[in-house]
Scaffold this active site. Sequence first.
Site, PDB file in Angstrom:
ATOM      1  N   GLY A 217       4.723   1.668 -11.020  1.00 60.02           N
ATOM      2  CA  GLY A 217       3.788   2.795 -11.057  1.00 60.02           C
ATOM      3  C   GLY A 217       3.681   3.482 -12.405  1.00 60.02           C
ATOM      4  O   GLY A 217       3.180   4.596 -12.499  1.00 60.02           O
TER       5      GLY A 217
ATOM      6  N   SER B 292       3.479  -2.522 -12.105  1.00 59.60           N
ATOM      7  CA  SER B 292       2.301  -2.351 -12.975  1.00 59.60           C
ATOM      8  C   SER B 292       1.536  -3.654 -13.209  1.00 59.60           C
ATOM      9  O   SER B 292       1.061  -3.908 -14.322  1.00 59.60           O
ATOM     10  CB  SER B 292       2.703  -1.702 -14.311  1.00 59.60           C
TER      11      SER B 292
ATOM     12  N   GLY C  68       1.416  -2.700  -6.222  1.00 58.03           N
ATOM     13  CA  GLY C  68       1.282  -1.396  -5.576  1.00 58.03           C
ATOM     14  C   GLY C  68      -0.085  -0.816  -5.872  1.00 58.03           C
ATOM     15  O   GLY C  68      -1.092  -1.191  -5.264  1.00 58.03           O
ATOM     16  N   GLY C  69      -0.141   0.067  -6.857  1.00 52.41           N
ATOM     17  CA  GLY C  69      -1.350   0.818  -7.199  1.00 52.41           C
ATOM     18  C   GLY C  69      -2.635   0.008  -7.205  1.00 52.41           C
ATOM     19  O   GLY C  69      -3.620   0.410  -6.577  1.00 52.41           O
TER      20      GLY C  69
ATOM     21  N   TRP D 178       0.814  -1.221   0.000  1.00 58.75           N
ATOM     22  CA  TRP D 178       0.000   0.000   0.000  1.00 58.75           C
ATOM     23  C   TRP D 178       0.847   1.270   0.000  1.00 58.75           C
ATOM     24  O   TRP D 178       0.314   2.372  -0.126  1.00 58.75           O
ATOM     25  CB  TRP D 178      -0.928   0.012   1.230  1.00 58.75           C
ATOM     26  N   LYS D 179       2.132   1.136   0.209  1.00 54.60           N
ATOM     27  CA  LYS D 179       3.042   2.299   0.265  1.00 54.60           C
ATOM     28  C   LYS D 179       2.503   3.313   1.294  1.00 54.60           C
ATOM     29  O   LYS D 179       1.925   2.911   2.293  1.00 54.60           O
ATOM     30  CB  LYS D 179       3.229   2.887  -1.133  1.00 54.60           C
TER      31      LYS D 179
ATOM     32  N   GLU E 207      11.599  -6.262  -9.321  1.00 51.95           N
ATOM     33  CA  GLU E 207      10.803  -5.078  -9.669  1.00 51.95           C
ATOM     34  C   GLU E 207      11.654  -4.089 -10.469  1.00 51.95           C
ATOM     35  O   GLU E 207      12.359  -3.266  -9.882  1.00 51.95           O
ATOM     36  CB  GLU E 207      10.318  -4.377  -8.394  1.00 51.95           C
TER      37      GLU E 207
ATOM     38  N   HIS F 183      13.046  -2.014  -1.232  1.00 54.06           N
ATOM     39  CA  HIS F 183      12.206  -1.505  -2.330  1.00 54.06           C
ATOM     40  C   HIS F 183      12.945  -0.359  -3.041  1.00 54.06           C
ATOM     41  O   HIS F 183      13.623   0.432  -2.387  1.00 54.06           O
ATOM     42  CB  HIS F 183      10.867  -1.019  -1.777  1.00 54.06           C
TER      43      HIS F 183
HETATM   44  P1  PGA Z   1       2.913  -0.734  -8.859  1.00 52.55           P
HETATM   45  O1  PGA Z   1       3.990  -0.850  -7.679  1.00 52.55           O
HETATM   46  O2  PGA Z   1       2.104  -2.000  -8.848  1.00 52.55           O
HETATM   47  O3  PGA Z   1       2.100   0.472  -8.526  1.00 52.55           O
HETATM   48  O4  PGA Z   1       3.675  -0.591 -10.135  1.00 52.55           O
HETATM   49  C1  PGA Z   1       4.640  -2.042  -7.411  1.00 52.55           C
HETATM   50  C2  PGA Z   1       5.614  -1.859  -6.271  1.00 52.55           C
HETATM   51  O5  PGA Z   1       6.270  -0.830  -6.182  1.00 52.55           O
HETATM   52  O6  PGA Z   1       5.745  -2.757  -5.417  1.00 52.55           O
END
Ligand code: PGA
Length: 229
Positions: free
Chosen positions: A160, A192, A213-214, A10-11, A154, A105
């Site tokens: 993102g 993504s 993430g998103g 979720w950052k 990643e 990360h």
């Molecule tokens: P994202 O992020 O799915 O928004 O690209 C992935 C992450 O940073 O773990």
Amino acid sequence: MKKIFIIANWKSNKSTLEAENWLQEISNFQSIRQAQDKFPISNEKEVIICPPFTLLSTLKTYIDEKRLPFKLGGQDVSPFGAGAYTGEINAEQIKEFADYAIIGHSERRNNFGETDELHGKKVKLALEAELTPIYCIQNENTHVPEGVSLVAYEPPTAIGTGNPDTPENAERVAGEVMKKYTLVKAVIYGGSVTSENVHNFISMPSVDGVLIGGASLDPRKFAQIIQNS
Ligand code: PGA
């Protein structure tokens, strides 16, 4: 059948109320409801939520009460133990709520100047506290510290951006990492990931899951990702 890790990052997002709404909404999906009382969600899928530290307690209480099929992870770990380290959350503190911790990360590397050496210290303390590191690498050349069993590949250009790596390249990197580090048991892909592309990644023989993430911020999108995995 191989085990798949589906990990939400979720950052720095969500208030307590927003997290409660997310939990409530995701609990209403049939696939999640059916998995209540059964943990893990199935023998083949391990779903891990990594919220900000401020929400770990809320999520743990809710997940335990409703017997949701989710595990928890921190998004980072202090490179120090308990003591005079203002602002840090140490591995033992995270272990009160979680079984996993993201370490290394690329947002930590890029925005906070974190190095391989620092990540090595974090891994050591996480392992001592019996947290499983989810160790992020940017490519096959990122050094993986001793003791890491779960690696997340990643590529920074995919994070993102809506521009994921190809499943074939993720497979290549996963294969190389497994060859180089014999203690690594699973390599997952992040960057993504969506409900539309998740299956293409996890159907690769050496890709053991996804870090999201998103798309994990929206309970509908995340439930769909679990369903499509
Ligand atoms: P994202 O992020 O799915 O928004 O690209 C992935 C992450 O940073 O773990």
